[in-house]
Structures are given as C-alpha cells and as structure tokens.
Design an enzyme around this catalytic site. Structure first.
Site, PDB file in Angstrom:
ATOM      1  NE  ARG A   3      -4.359  -1.121   0.269  1.00 27.87           N
ATOM      2  CZ  ARG A   3      -4.586  -2.141  -0.558  1.00 27.87           C
ATOM      3  NH1 ARG A   3      -3.683  -2.467  -1.460  1.00 27.87           N
ATOM      4  NH2 ARG A   3      -5.708  -2.825  -0.510  1.00 27.87           N
ATOM      5  CG  HIS A  51      -3.334   0.044  -6.324  1.00 29.95           C
ATOM      6  ND1 HIS A  51      -3.622   0.634  -5.132  1.00 29.95           N
ATOM      7  CD2 HIS A  51      -3.531  -1.284  -6.115  1.00 29.95           C
ATOM      8  CE1 HIS A  51      -3.970  -0.279  -4.237  1.00 29.95           C
ATOM      9  NE2 HIS A  51      -3.920  -1.465  -4.825  1.00 29.95           N
TER      10      HIS A  51
HETATM   11  P1  NAP Z   1      -1.797 -11.447   4.674  1.00 27.98           P
HETATM   12  O1  NAP Z   1      -1.987 -12.862   4.220  1.00 27.98           O
HETATM   13  O2  NAP Z   1      -2.643 -10.921   5.750  1.00 27.98           O
HETATM   14  O3  NAP Z   1      -0.243 -11.313   5.088  1.00 27.98           O
HETATM   15  C1  NAP Z   1       0.263 -10.184   5.718  1.00 27.98           C
HETATM   16  C2  NAP Z   1       1.700 -10.478   6.145  1.00 27.98           C
HETATM   17  O4  NAP Z   1       2.235  -9.312   6.733  1.00 27.98           O
HETATM   18  C3  NAP Z   1       1.778 -11.580   7.205  1.00 27.98           C
HETATM   19  O5  NAP Z   1       2.919 -12.382   6.984  1.00 27.98           O
HETATM   20  C4  NAP Z   1       1.930 -10.781   8.506  1.00 27.98           C
HETATM   21  O6  NAP Z   1       2.620 -11.498   9.537  1.00 27.98           O
HETATM   22  C5  NAP Z   1       2.780  -9.635   8.007  1.00 27.98           C
HETATM   23  N1  NAP Z   1       2.656  -8.480   8.903  1.00 27.98           N
HETATM   24  C6  NAP Z   1       1.585  -7.714   9.159  1.00 27.98           C
HETATM   25  N2  NAP Z   1       1.884  -6.743  10.038  1.00 27.98           N
HETATM   26  C7  NAP Z   1       3.184  -6.907  10.358  1.00 27.98           C
HETATM   27  C8  NAP Z   1       4.078  -6.235  11.225  1.00 27.98           C
HETATM   28  N3  NAP Z   1       3.699  -5.184  11.961  1.00 27.98           N
HETATM   29  N4  NAP Z   1       5.342  -6.691  11.311  1.00 27.98           N
HETATM   30  C9  NAP Z   1       5.736  -7.761  10.598  1.00 27.98           C
HETATM   31  N5  NAP Z   1       4.941  -8.450   9.738  1.00 27.98           N
HETATM   32  C10 NAP Z   1       3.682  -8.015   9.639  1.00 27.98           C
HETATM   33  O7  NAP Z   1      -1.930 -10.449   3.443  1.00 27.98           O
HETATM   34  P2  NAP Z   1      -1.718 -10.760   1.889  1.00 27.98           P
HETATM   35  O8  NAP Z   1      -2.913 -11.406   1.319  1.00 27.98           O
HETATM   36  O9  NAP Z   1      -0.402 -11.410   1.717  1.00 27.98           O
HETATM   37  O10 NAP Z   1      -1.688  -9.260   1.314  1.00 27.98           O
HETATM   38  C11 NAP Z   1      -0.729  -8.327   1.760  1.00 27.98           C
HETATM   39  C12 NAP Z   1      -1.080  -6.924   1.286  1.00 27.98           C
HETATM   40  O11 NAP Z   1      -0.865  -6.806  -0.117  1.00 27.98           O
HETATM   41  C13 NAP Z   1      -2.550  -6.525   1.442  1.00 27.98           C
HETATM   42  O12 NAP Z   1      -2.842  -6.132   2.770  1.00 27.98           O
HETATM   43  C14 NAP Z   1      -2.673  -5.378   0.459  1.00 27.98           C
HETATM   44  O13 NAP Z   1      -2.397  -4.150   1.097  1.00 27.98           O
HETATM   45  C15 NAP Z   1      -1.586  -5.675  -0.579  1.00 27.98           C
HETATM   46  N6  NAP Z   1      -2.156  -5.978  -1.894  1.00 27.98           N
HETATM   47  C16 NAP Z   1      -1.834  -5.150  -2.943  1.00 27.98           C
HETATM   48  C17 NAP Z   1      -2.330  -5.432  -4.209  1.00 27.98           C
HETATM   49  C18 NAP Z   1      -1.943  -4.599  -5.395  1.00 27.98           C
HETATM   50  O14 NAP Z   1      -2.533  -4.747  -6.471  1.00 27.98           O
HETATM   51  N7  NAP Z   1      -0.965  -3.743  -5.269  1.00 27.98           N
HETATM   52  C19 NAP Z   1      -3.159  -6.545  -4.414  1.00 27.98           C
HETATM   53  C20 NAP Z   1      -3.466  -7.335  -3.315  1.00 27.98           C
HETATM   54  C21 NAP Z   1      -2.959  -7.052  -2.064  1.00 27.98           C
HETATM   55  P3  NAP Z   1       1.987 -12.860  10.178  1.00 27.98           P
HETATM   56  O15 NAP Z   1       2.069 -13.882   9.065  1.00 27.98           O
HETATM   57  O16 NAP Z   1       2.854 -13.178  11.300  1.00 27.98           O
HETATM   58  O17 NAP Z   1       0.572 -12.514  10.529  1.00 27.98           O
HETATM   59  C1  GLV Z   2      -5.616  -4.588  -3.959  1.00 27.57           C
HETATM   60  O1  GLV Z   2      -4.951  -3.636  -3.749  1.00 27.57           O
HETATM   61  C2  GLV Z   2      -6.040  -5.519  -2.950  1.00 27.57           C
HETATM   62  O2  GLV Z   2      -5.886  -5.213  -1.762  1.00 27.57           O
HETATM   63  O3  GLV Z   2      -6.572  -6.574  -3.318  1.00 27.57           O
END
Ligand code: NAP
Ligand code: GLV
Length: 326
Positions: free
Chosen positions: A241, A289
């Site tokens: 983000r 994005h």
């Molecule tokens: P997720 O499964 O919830 O994974 C989040 C990861 O971040 C987990 O490993 C978590 O640790 C770690 N984390 C969170 N807070 C932390 C902290 N304070 N210190 C250290 N590690 C921390 O999320 P995801 O599905 O992988 O998605 C991640 C992010 O990608 C989303 O929240 C979104 O903002 C972004 N995203 C962007 C796009 C785009 O098009 N650019 C698309 C989709 C998603 P734990 O495993 O220990 O809980």
């Molecule tokens: C896109 O940014 C998502 O969070 O899926």
C-alpha cells in the site's frame, strides 16, 4: 439463518474507484450469475430497502455507508487489503472477510517476479542501450548471487517467495509471527527486522497497511539494507500500500545512493499526482496499483461460496482480525 422479510438476504455492492475491469456493471453481472436467486443491489439504487441487505461486497466504501444497513451479517472486501474499510469508524461489528484467491495470488506473484527479474537482468540498462543502438553487454550475475527479502510472508508473500526460490534467488521473509518455510530464511518481529534488512539486496514489500506498518518504508529502514550486493545498491519493490512508504524519503534515498532503484505499484495519493517527481525519475518504475487487479469472476464465485457456507452454518474463511488490522 433467520430471515427479516421476503426480500432479506440481499447482497449490496458498494464499489468505488477501480479500473474498467472493475466497472459496476461488470460486478453486478458477475454477482447475479454467481448468486442465482439472490437480490443484488448496486448502491445507491433508487428505492432499495436498506433493511433487506444481509451482505455487502465492498471496495473503498464511503465512511458511514455500511452503518446504514441494520441487518448486515457479513462484509466482503473485494480485495486482499482491508485498510480502507477499517478506516471507517462506523463500520458495523460483523465479520469482515477479505479476498485470498489463487487468481489474485498468481497475479501478484507474476508482478513481483517480473520486477525482481527486470532489476536482476538490468532491463532498464538494456532498454537504454537499444534506444541508442548500442551493443554493450554488461556483467550478469546468477540469481543465486542476489538476496531478495520479502516484508510480509502472508498469502501473497509466501507464494512470491516460493517462486523466487525456485528461480534460484536467495530469499528471506519477515513477518509478525515466527515461521518456518523450506529454503527461505524467516525473520519475525522487531528483533528480526535488522538482520533481515542487512542481508537484503532487493526489498519486496507485501505488508498490509496498519497502524504498525504505516510509513515503515522510510530512510532509516532503507539505510539498513545490504550495501555489498551485486546490483549497485539496494532496490525497493512496493506492491503493498502507498501508506507504507515515505515518498520524500524514497526520492532522497535514490539521490544519495541509499537506494539504487524502485518499482512502485502503490502511492500515498492515488492516482499519483502528475506533479510527483516519481513519474519522471530515471530509476523509478511505476504501475497504477494494478499489480494484482483481481478478476470479478473469481471473486464473485469466492463470495458466493462463502455466503452459501455461512448460511449452512459453516465458518467463514479469511476473516480479518480487526485488532491486528489485517
Ligand atoms: P496477509 O496474508 O494478511 O499477510 C500479511 C503479512 O504481513 C503476514 O505475513 C503478517 O505477519 C505480516 N505483517 C503484518 N503486520 C506486520 C508487522 N507489523 N510486522 C511484521 N509483519 C507483519 O496479506 P496478503 O494477502 O499477503 O496481502 C498483503 C497486502 O498486499 C494486502 O494487505 C494489500 O495491502 C496488498 N495488496 C496489494 C495489491 C496490489 O494490487 N498492489 C493486491 C493485493 C494485495 P503474520 O504472518 O505473522 O501474521
Ligand atoms: C488490492 O490492492 C487488494 O488489496 O486486493
């Protein structure tokens, strides 16, 4: 499931922003197919009964909008990141489900792998040579010489880490809770951050935006990245983000060599203002994005399945922990 009237169980769509691929018409058509017999209400829709809404599928809803549905049972966020929904202080206290589907994960992995490879294979340099008709091969290292570090080892970080490892990169990840992943160096928590950064040449950010992670991508963090890697200096790839990054720090770190290059998919203000110097910086690669612009078919089917499970009394999957913020 209890019913509050003949038209209860309706699914409200509150979708703001997004690309052509995310048009309201497309979403309504997809949900109508995925949820046969269920009323689908594109909010705002003239004369709809707010009390009939049991479910809401949302992307960047306006603050207070969800509080207008007195019988809401579940909120489905149409993306993986829930920061925009959690920013709504009036959000009803019902389960908030986020997207975790292979379609989104694979798209994100494509994006991360493509940009790691673009930096690793010095694609900007080669494109510049081509522009000037110059045949000037330069040293190319093996993937095993490059250390990639992923901030975030969740659904997205784990998949990208796995594919990058199979390509031969030396991969590490950082998360909140300790993890063990074959072939990947895992670091966790505040104590794990410094050693993780010290061994990282290409830093990939796939963290959620929470109060703990806001502006984590800043000068003090970049200054801890490895300076002895083969790529001429540390590289940042942020597809998490925009609120995770301090853009003034990114620019000044690119100027003084603390960072060598950056790929950014997300920005503090979106769309990125035309006045931003990031647009024209020679060592910044920008995408709007759309690293993982998820498919409406895949998500509508995912939401429809979850509603069906919920109505059969089965647990919802991928429910957000509001206290953690992700
Ligand atoms: P997720 O499964 O919830 O994974 C989040 C990861 O971040 C987990 O490993 C978590 O640790 C770690 N984390 C969170 N807070 C932390 C902290 N304070 N210190 C250290 N590690 C921390 O999320 P995801 O599905 O992988 O998605 C991640 C992010 O990608 C989303 O929240 C979104 O903002 C972004 N995203 C962007 C796009 C785009 O098009 N650019 C698309 C989709 C998603 P734990 O495993 O220990 O809980
Ligand atoms: C896109 O940014 C998502 O969070 O899926």
């Amino acid at each position: 499931m209890t019913s509050s009237g003949p038209s209860s169980g309706a699914l409200a769509l509150l979708i703001r922003g997004g690309t052509d691929n995310w048009s309201n018409e497309r979403w309504k058509a997809r949900f109508t197919t995925a949820c046969p017999g269920r009323p689908i209400v594109q909010v705002p829709e003239e004369g709809f009964d707010a009390a009939s809404i049991s479910y809401a599928a949302v992307w960047k809803p306006r603050p207070g909008e969800l509080a207008g549905f007195p019988n809401l049972k579940v909120i489905f966020n149409l993306g993986a990141g829930v920061d925009a929904v959690l920013a709504d202080t009036q959000m009803p206290n019902v389960p908030l489900v986020r997207v975790a589907v292979d379609d989104l994960t694979q798209r994100m992995t494509e994006y991360i792998v493509m940009h790691v490879l673009m930096h690793h294979r010095q694609q900007s340099y080669l494109a510049g040579c081509q522009q000037h008709k110059q045949w000037k091969p330069t040293q190319q290292w093996a993937a095993g010489a490059v250390r990639v570090g992923l901030l975030g080892l969740g659904v997205l970080g784990r998949d990208a880490a796995d594919v990058l490892t199979r390509l031969g990169f030396r991969v590490a990840g950082w998360s909140n809770s300790p993890k063990t992943m074959p072939g990947i160096e895992c670091y966790a928590g505040a104590a794990g951050l410094r050693p993780f950064l010290a061994r990282t040449d290409i830093l990939v950010c796939l963290l959620p935006l929470t109060p703990d992670t806001r502006h984590i991508l800043n000068r003090p963090l970049f200054a801890q990245l490895a300076k002895d890697g083969p790529l001429g200096g540390p590289i940042l790839i942020n597809a998490g983000r925009g609120g995770l990054q301090n853009e003034a720090d990114i620019l000044s770190c690119l100027e003084d060599g603390t960072l060598n290059a950056a790929t950014l998919d997300v920005f503090e203000t979106e769309p990125l203002p035309v006045t931003s110097p990031l647009w024209t910086h020679p060592r910044v690669t920008i995408s709007p994005h759309n690293a993982a612009d998820t498919d409406a078919d895949a998500i509508s089917i995912y939401v429809a399945r979850q509603i069906a499970d919920f109505e059969r009394g089965l647990p919802l999957a991928n429910v957000v922990d509001r206290s953690r913020g992700y």
